[in-house]
Structure formats: structure tokens, C-alpha cells
Design a protein around this motif. Structure first.
Motif, short mmCIF file in Angstrom:
data_model
loop_
_atom_site.label_atom_id
_atom_site.label_comp_id
_atom_site.label_asym_id
_atom_site.label_seq_id
_atom_site.Cartn_x
_atom_site.Cartn_y
_atom_site.Cartn_z
N UNK A 124 0.85 -1.17 0.00
CA UNK A 124 0.00 0.00 0.00
C UNK A 124 0.89 1.23 0.00
N UNK A 125 0.31 2.40 -0.14
CA UNK A 125 1.11 3.63 -0.13
C UNK A 125 1.93 3.74 1.14
N UNK A 126 1.39 3.34 2.27
CA UNK A 126 2.10 3.48 3.52
C UNK A 126 2.26 2.17 4.24
N UNK A 127 2.63 1.09 3.55
CA UNK A 127 2.82 -0.18 4.24
C UNK A 127 2.33 -1.34 3.41
N UNK A 128 1.89 -2.39 4.12
CA UNK A 128 1.44 -3.59 3.41
C UNK A 128 0.50 -4.41 4.29
N UNK A 129 -0.22 -5.29 3.63
CA UNK A 129 -0.99 -6.35 4.28
C UNK A 129 -0.48 -7.63 3.64
N UNK A 130 -0.07 -8.59 4.46
CA UNK A 130 0.53 -9.81 3.93
C UNK A 130 -0.18 -11.04 4.48
N UNK A 131 -0.30 -12.05 3.64
CA UNK A 131 -0.86 -13.33 4.04
C UNK A 131 0.27 -14.35 4.01
N UNK A 132 0.59 -14.89 5.18
CA UNK A 132 1.60 -15.94 5.26
C UNK A 132 0.87 -17.26 5.37
N UNK A 133 1.58 -18.30 5.61
CA UNK A 133 0.96 -19.61 5.79
C UNK A 133 0.28 -19.63 7.16
N UNK A 134 -0.98 -19.20 7.20
CA UNK A 134 -1.74 -19.25 8.44
C UNK A 134 -1.83 -17.95 9.21
N UNK A 135 -1.32 -16.85 8.67
CA UNK A 135 -1.41 -15.58 9.39
C UNK A 135 -1.64 -14.43 8.42
N UNK A 136 -2.30 -13.41 8.91
CA UNK A 136 -2.53 -12.18 8.17
C UNK A 136 -1.80 -11.08 8.93
N UNK A 137 -0.86 -10.40 8.26
CA UNK A 137 -0.02 -9.40 8.92
C UNK A 137 -0.35 -8.03 8.36
N UNK A 138 -0.56 -7.06 9.28
CA UNK A 138 -0.90 -5.69 8.90
C UNK A 138 0.23 -4.75 9.29
N UNK A 139 0.62 -3.93 8.35
CA UNK A 139 1.53 -2.83 8.64
C UNK A 139 1.13 -1.73 7.65
N UNK A 140 0.13 -0.92 8.04
CA UNK A 140 -0.47 0.01 7.10
C UNK A 140 -0.48 1.44 7.64
N UNK A 141 -0.57 2.37 6.73
CA UNK A 141 -0.71 3.77 7.07
C UNK A 141 -1.62 4.41 6.05
N UNK A 195 -3.86 -6.70 17.26
CA UNK A 195 -3.89 -5.58 16.34
C UNK A 195 -3.89 -4.27 17.11
N UNK A 196 -3.13 -3.31 16.64
CA UNK A 196 -3.12 -1.96 17.20
C UNK A 196 -3.48 -0.99 16.10
N UNK A 197 -4.40 -0.09 16.44
CA UNK A 197 -4.84 0.93 15.49
C UNK A 197 -4.58 2.29 16.14
N UNK A 198 -3.84 3.14 15.45
CA UNK A 198 -3.55 4.48 15.95
C UNK A 198 -4.15 5.50 14.99
N UNK A 199 -5.01 6.34 15.52
CA UNK A 199 -5.68 7.38 14.73
C UNK A 199 -5.20 8.71 15.28
N UNK A 200 -4.63 9.54 14.43
CA UNK A 200 -4.06 10.81 14.88
C UNK A 200 -4.57 11.98 14.05
N UNK A 201 -5.03 13.01 14.74
CA UNK A 201 -5.44 14.28 14.13
C UNK A 201 -6.50 14.12 13.04
#
Length: 167
Positions: A13-30, A55-61
Motif C-alpha cells: 500500500x502507499x504506507x505499508x502492506x498487508x501480507x498473508x503468510x501460511x496461516x497468518x494475516x499481517x498488517x503494517x499500514x498507514x 492488532x493496534x490501530x492508531x488514529x491521529x489528528x
């Protein structure tokens, strides 16, 4: 370039990625909106007997405007909370949300919300309230809040705590 990831499937994505591994979904997005941002980091692991979520979600401003509320309209509880709070508008908000299982079969959550410089008309007050600052912390069992505001030319400093009892 998806080939630069060491995951079987990844979407950059523009600010990170979403990945599917063998059995897990990993989020690192902006994501960004106006002067604000939303970050999501963590994973959902399907490999253990019980699915593990952290999962951690940070919403700023984020500007309190109808467009932001419309993006949350798929969740009736959030829509109801916004309505109960009097559809705050004109200010900004920061939030931290954590969704986790900690080895249990149930999903836990912790939400911290800070709101600044907005106007609202809460359901429990028949007048507009100018909110200077509001801090709300929500867990499965407790909601704590502290609000500094003005209504009807009077200063309001409200602090409280509620217990959420589940039948």
C-alpha cells in the motif's frame, strides 16, 4: 514490488502492506486523510487451535466531520456512540485501539479516545456543548471519562467511570 516481500502473498500500500503468510494475516499500514493519519499494525494468526489476534490501530489528528463518521457507519455500536455523544463536529480526535486475544477464545479490546475543540449536543443535555478536551478510555468492563467543556456560559469539568456488566 510484491516480489520484495518474503510472504506468499503481499499487497503493498502507499504506507505499508498487508501480507498473508501460511496461516497468518499481517498488517503494517498507514492511511492519511486531510491532516490526519490511521495506522494499523499487528497480526491475526490462524495456526494455533484458537485464532490469535493482536492488532493496534492508531488514529491521529482526524477531523471530526461527516466524512469520517460515514466511514464508520458499518458498525452500529460506533454509530450509536457518536449519536449519544451528540455528533461532535469541528474538532479533531486521536484514538488508540487494541484488539487482542491473549491466548483466550474471546476477543478483548482497549480504546483510548482524545477529542479536542469540538461542538456537540449529547443526548443527555438539551444544549450545545463546546468541548475543549475529552478523554475516554474503554475496556470490556469499564469506561472512564474526563471532559473539560463549556455549556450555557458555564464551565463543566466532568469526570466519571461506568461499569459494563455483561449478563
Amino acid at each position: 514490488d510484491e516480489s520484495s516481500f518474503s510472504f506468499p502473498y503481499a499487497s503493498q500500500l502507499n504506507g505499508g502492506y498487508i501480507a498473508l503468510t501460511e496461516g497468518a494475516l499481517i498488517f503494517h499500514t498507514l492511511g492519511e486523510h486531510a491532516n490526519g493519519s490511521v495506522k494499523i499494525n499487528g497480526e491475526v494468526d490462524f495456526r494455533p487451535r484458537v485464532t490469535a489476534v493482536d492488532l493496534s490501530i492508531a488514529i491521529n489528528n482526524i477531523t471530526l466531520e461527516q466524512e469520517a463518521f460515514d466511514s464508520l457507519s458499518g458498525n452500529p455500536e460506533i454509530t450509536e456512540l457518536i449519536s449519544d455523544l451528540g455528533n461532535p463536529h469541528g474538532g479533531i480526535a486521536n484514538a488508540q485501539v487494541r484488539l487482542f486475544t491473549d491466548g483466550k477464545d474471546s476477543l478483548d479490546y482497549a480504546v483510548t479516545l482524545d477529542i479536542f475543540d469540538c461542538v456537540a449536543q449529547p443526548k443527555f443535555l438539551p444544549m450545545n456543548v463546546q468541548v475543549e478536551k475529552a478523554h475516554i478510555a474503554i475496556t470490556e468492563n469499564t469506561t472512564r471519562f474526563k471532559v473539560n467543556a463549556t455549556a450555557a456560559k458555564s464551565r463543566l469539568d466532568i469526570t466519571g467511570k461506568t461499569h459494563n456488566y455483561i449478563d
